[in-house]
Scaffold this motif. Sequence first.
Motif, PDB file in Angstrom:
ATOM      1  N   PRO A  76      19.570 -43.180  34.391  1.00 43.54           N
ATOM      2  CA  PRO A  76      18.499 -42.515  35.146  1.00 43.54           C
ATOM      3  C   PRO A  76      18.922 -42.299  36.598  1.00 43.54           C
ATOM      4  N   GLY A  77      18.648 -41.090  37.116  1.00 48.85           N
ATOM      5  CA  GLY A  77      19.053 -40.762  38.484  1.00 48.85           C
ATOM      6  C   GLY A  77      20.336 -39.966  38.553  1.00 48.85           C
ATOM      7  N   ASP A  78      21.094 -39.919  37.450  1.00 48.52           N
ATOM      8  CA  ASP A  78      22.298 -39.083  37.409  1.00 48.52           C
ATOM      9  C   ASP A  78      21.903 -37.644  37.066  1.00 48.52           C
ATOM     10  N   THR A  79      22.878 -36.754  37.196  1.00 49.69           N
ATOM     11  CA  THR A  79      22.700 -35.380  36.724  1.00 49.69           C
ATOM     12  C   THR A  79      23.738 -35.109  35.642  1.00 49.69           C
ATOM     13  N   LEU A  80      23.274 -34.570  34.506  1.00 55.02           N
ATOM     14  CA  LEU A  80      24.166 -34.189  33.419  1.00 55.02           C
ATOM     15  C   LEU A  80      24.448 -32.698  33.521  1.00 55.02           C
ATOM     16  N   GLU A  81      25.738 -32.352  33.605  1.00 54.61           N
ATOM     17  CA  GLU A  81      26.144 -30.944  33.611  1.00 54.61           C
ATOM     18  C   GLU A  81      26.593 -30.554  32.209  1.00 54.61           C
ATOM     19  N   VAL A  82      26.011 -29.461  31.710  1.00 58.62           N
ATOM     20  CA  VAL A  82      26.319 -28.982  30.363  1.00 58.62           C
ATOM     21  C   VAL A  82      26.923 -27.587  30.491  1.00 58.62           C
ATOM     22  N   GLU A  83      28.189 -27.463  30.150  1.00 58.45           N
ATOM     23  CA  GLU A  83      28.824 -26.140  30.187  1.00 58.45           C
ATOM     24  C   GLU A  83      28.740 -25.498  28.810  1.00 58.45           C
ATOM     25  N   ILE A  84      28.251 -24.257  28.785  1.00 59.25           N
ATOM     26  CA  ILE A  84      28.107 -23.531  27.527  1.00 59.25           C
ATOM     27  C   ILE A  84      29.433 -22.834  27.239  1.00 59.25           C
ATOM     28  N   GLU A  85      30.168 -23.385  26.265  1.00 65.17           N
ATOM     29  CA  GLU A  85      31.547 -22.943  26.046  1.00 65.17           C
ATOM     30  C   GLU A  85      31.687 -21.814  25.030  1.00 65.17           C
ATOM     31  N   HIS A  86      30.896 -21.851  23.960  1.00 72.02           N
ATOM     32  CA  HIS A  86      31.186 -20.924  22.864  1.00 72.02           C
ATOM     33  C   HIS A  86      30.009 -20.847  21.899  1.00 72.02           C
ATOM     34  N   PHE A  87      29.840 -19.669  21.265  1.00 71.01           N
ATOM     35  CA  PHE A  87      28.864 -19.502  20.187  1.00 71.01           C
ATOM     36  C   PHE A  87      29.597 -19.038  18.932  1.00 71.01           C
ATOM     37  N   VAL A 178      18.870 -36.782  34.429  1.00 73.28           N
ATOM     38  CA  VAL A 178      18.929 -37.824  33.393  1.00 73.28           C
ATOM     39  C   VAL A 178      17.774 -38.793  33.616  1.00 73.28           C
ATOM     40  N   TRP A 179      16.988 -39.043  32.544  1.00 71.14           N
ATOM     41  CA  TRP A 179      15.797 -39.896  32.663  1.00 71.14           C
ATOM     42  C   TRP A 179      15.922 -41.225  31.940  1.00 71.14           C
ATOM     43  N   VAL A 180      16.828 -41.280  30.948  1.00 67.97           N
ATOM     44  CA  VAL A 180      17.006 -42.514  30.171  1.00 67.97           C
ATOM     45  C   VAL A 180      18.494 -42.785  30.004  1.00 67.97           C
ATOM     46  N   ALA A 181      18.854 -44.014  29.681  1.00 65.98           N
ATOM     47  CA  ALA A 181      20.258 -44.373  29.464  1.00 65.98           C
ATOM     48  C   ALA A 181      20.861 -43.499  28.379  1.00 65.98           C
ATOM     49  N   GLY A 182      22.034 -42.909  28.675  1.00 69.51           N
ATOM     50  CA  GLY A 182      22.718 -42.059  27.703  1.00 69.51           C
ATOM     51  C   GLY A 182      22.200 -40.634  27.657  1.00 69.51           C
ATOM     52  N   ALA A 183      21.176 -40.343  28.429  1.00 72.72           N
ATOM     53  CA  ALA A 183      20.547 -39.013  28.541  1.00 72.72           C
ATOM     54  C   ALA A 183      19.826 -38.582  27.256  1.00 72.72           C
ATOM     55  N   LEU A 184      20.445 -38.855  26.088  1.00 71.73           N
ATOM     56  CA  LEU A 184      19.880 -38.451  24.786  1.00 71.73           C
ATOM     57  C   LEU A 184      19.630 -36.941  24.749  1.00 71.73           C
ATOM     58  N   PHE A 185      20.743 -36.226  24.682  1.00 73.28           N
ATOM     59  CA  PHE A 185      20.762 -34.771  24.771  1.00 73.28           C
ATOM     60  C   PHE A 185      20.603 -34.123  23.396  1.00 73.28           C
ATOM     61  N   SER A 186      19.826 -33.026  23.343  1.00 69.68           N
ATOM     62  CA  SER A 186      19.669 -32.233  22.117  1.00 69.68           C
ATOM     63  C   SER A 186      19.624 -30.748  22.463  1.00 69.68           C
ATOM     64  N   VAL A 187      19.930 -29.918  21.462  1.00 70.07           N
ATOM     65  CA  VAL A 187      19.940 -28.464  21.677  1.00 70.07           C
ATOM     66  C   VAL A 187      19.452 -27.763  20.414  1.00 70.07           C
ATOM     67  N   GLY A 188      18.767 -26.617  20.579  1.00 71.19           N
ATOM     68  CA  GLY A 188      18.281 -25.865  19.426  1.00 71.19           C
ATOM     69  C   GLY A 188      17.745 -24.501  19.827  1.00 71.19           C
ATOM     70  N   ASP A 189      17.009 -23.872  18.899  1.00 69.95           N
ATOM     71  CA  ASP A 189      16.289 -22.632  19.192  1.00 69.95           C
ATOM     72  C   ASP A 189      17.229 -21.540  19.690  1.00 69.95           C
ATOM     73  N   THR A 190      18.366 -21.364  19.023  1.00 76.42           N
ATOM     74  CA  THR A 190      19.336 -20.361  19.476  1.00 76.42           C
ATOM     75  C   THR A 190      18.789 -18.941  19.296  1.00 76.42           C
ATOM     76  N   LYS A 215      29.610 -33.090  31.529  1.00 74.19           N
ATOM     77  CA  LYS A 215      30.174 -33.684  32.737  1.00 74.19           C
ATOM     78  C   LYS A 215      29.059 -34.474  33.395  1.00 74.19           C
ATOM     79  N   LEU A 216      29.382 -35.589  34.007  1.00 78.78           N
ATOM     80  CA  LEU A 216      28.368 -36.446  34.611  1.00 78.78           C
ATOM     81  C   LEU A 216      28.528 -36.476  36.122  1.00 78.78           C
ATOM     82  N   HIS A 217      27.424 -36.276  36.843  1.00 84.32           N
ATOM     83  CA  HIS A 217      27.412 -36.420  38.302  1.00 84.32           C
ATOM     84  C   HIS A 217      26.627 -37.688  38.614  1.00 84.32           C
ATOM     85  N   LYS A 218      27.369 -38.774  38.883  1.00 84.35           N
ATOM     86  CA  LYS A 218      26.748 -40.079  39.102  1.00 84.35           C
ATOM     87  C   LYS A 218      25.965 -40.104  40.420  1.00 84.35           C
TER      88      LYS A 218
END
Length: 311
Positions: A76-87, A178-190, A215-218
């Motif tokens: 919590p308090g970090d920022t998670l960077e998600v790069e969209i690489e490919h479809f 990031v709000w919880v440990a490990g971020a717990l990331f999900s993706v959908g609705d393409t 990528k993680l920004h601590k």
Amino acid sequence: MHNHQHTIHKHCHHTVWDNSIEPIQSVKPGESVHFEVHDASGGQLSAKSTAQDVANMDFSKVNPVTGPIYIEGAEPGDTLEVEIEHFGMMSWGWTAIIPGFGLLSDQFPDPHLKIWDLSGQQTAQFADGIEIPTKPFPGTIGVALPEAGAHSLVPPRHNGGNMDIRHLTKGTRLLLPVWVAGALFSVGDTHAAQGDGEVCGTAIEAPMEIQLKFKLHKGKSIQEPRFITPGPLTTDLDEQGYYVTTGHSDDLMTASKKAVEYMIEHLGETYGLSDADAYTLSSVAVDLKISEIVDVPNYLVSAYLPQKIFK
């Protein structure tokens, strides 16, 4: 250097945000992850579906997201960077008017369904002489909420979620708090394509695969998502200009509704489209913009229709 790639299969999905859902995979920052994503109906619609199938949809199963995955070191308090690489490749998609949902739901009480052939990958034909350039992106992308319990996936929140931002295309970098440990990331609705606003409530909803890199920004905190695009936004649409309708009101929602109503009128008069077809076309191709938000008491919203889609 060998980049180990994880694949998260589409049967690993959930239909609410809940920070007690166990992650299905742990991923180190710097790794790429391949996700298989259901369409927003969760497989309830197919290329053979009709408007009646839209009316019969079970809403507890819509908008499934693939995940969650645990990002090692995220706190919590970090920022998670998600790069969209490919479809991955697309095959088919759908756009629907769902009773009770959408900007003009009071004017469109009946279900309506458009099935798209996406096998051409670059463009999707709406009707004879109307073609939409495809530009895939995930409509729903986010992390677990700090609040306990189950939360609907339909509205976006401070965890991201169903933001339906059409510029989260290849090369864009999304920043998520990031709000919880490990971020717990999900993706959908393409989505294969969408206008800014997604006014009828659905875009070109399409199952597909997506590859993301983390990528993680601590210790860098943001309150809500931000994103950085890799270049110009709409070069595929700009070159033949736009037809723009405007709506004013002392309320932004009302101004938006008026701009879209006038666009539906224009599409009917100029191209012979039914109101339902014009509304669904607006959802996948028309961009809403706030033109003015200071000249009280009235605000102005404009609806931009790219002329390039008409052959």
